[in-house]
Scaffold this active site. Sequence first.
Site, mmCIF file in Angstrom:
data_model
loop_
_atom_site.group_PDB
_atom_site.id
_atom_site.type_symbol
_atom_site.label_atom_id
_atom_site.label_comp_id
_atom_site.label_asym_id
_atom_site.label_seq_id
_atom_site.Cartn_x
_atom_site.Cartn_y
_atom_site.Cartn_z
ATOM 1 N N ASP A 71 53.244 44.852 33.277
ATOM 2 C CA ASP A 71 52.310 44.218 32.733
ATOM 3 C C ASP A 71 52.969 42.876 32.245
ATOM 4 O OD1 ASP A 71 50.595 42.832 31.288
ATOM 5 O OD2 ASP A 71 49.968 44.168 29.850
ATOM 6 N N TYR A 166 43.626 26.510 36.264
ATOM 7 C CA TYR A 166 44.113 26.531 37.595
ATOM 8 C C TYR A 166 45.234 25.523 37.877
ATOM 9 C CZ TYR A 166 44.937 27.628 42.611
ATOM 10 O OH TYR A 166 45.561 27.906 43.832
#
Length: 287
Positions: A71, A166
């Site tokens: 993770d 983004y």
Amino acid sequence: MDRIERPVAIVTGASRGAGRGIAVALGEKGYRVYVTGRTVREGDAALPGTIGATAAQIDAAGGEGRAVQVDHADSDAIAALFEQVADESGRLDILVNNVAALNDDLVKPGPFWEKSTGLVDILDVGLRSHYFASWHAARMMVPAGDGLIAFTSSFGSVCYMHGPAYGAQKAGVDKFAADMGVDFRGTGVAAISLWMGPLLTERSAQTLAEHPEQYEKFMAEAETPEFNGRVIAAIHDDPAREELNGQTLITAEIAQRYGITEEAGRVPPSYRAMLGDPRIPHPAIVA
């Protein structure tokens, strides 16, 4: 710590998509590739693909795949990954920082305030996580006097693409490559950021099906992730790699330096004229 003769790479976020293809391409070159991600069972994620399946594809390509569940929001998990690589392999030749938290709202139309705040997670898993991985990689590569850290990026670094979160992540990894490149000068290690074109991935296939009018033309000339992986391998092997250190490169363009094409000799186009030029860092250095 046993040093192996086979070159070693880490590709983060390699259950599917760009990471999967890049990892398999490095396997073609004989690398031991550590593939990271969270998906270990098919069906646990919305899109197909697991780290184990990618590792198997690397084996089939002639390399050695090693799946490691990580993770990347957990800095301790990132540290444990690099400890494992050091213990098992004793070397690290390439780190591909590819993992990113991509929200389903990413390609939906509309301004950022009408989308989920989950889009900002890409600044954690996709920017912060890349810094930690690069820090650990540098501490293995610099003493060895060799290595390549590659960031997967896009034209969204300089043009509007999928909104501000983004764009900030892509601009951020380009800046990582530029500034890490300054620190790497004279060490034998290089950092680069790669602007990939539209990619043939599981996610892009889904997006094309949902928004054909928006993406059909782009996807007709899309790159495969494997194409980008072959370019990364070629940059690492380039005796003049230092010339590229700190730069943001367009994969479709730098591939020509190494004579790399898609199947049947297809040459993917560069979208520089349409979407913008890579940022050129100012030469000033303020320590």
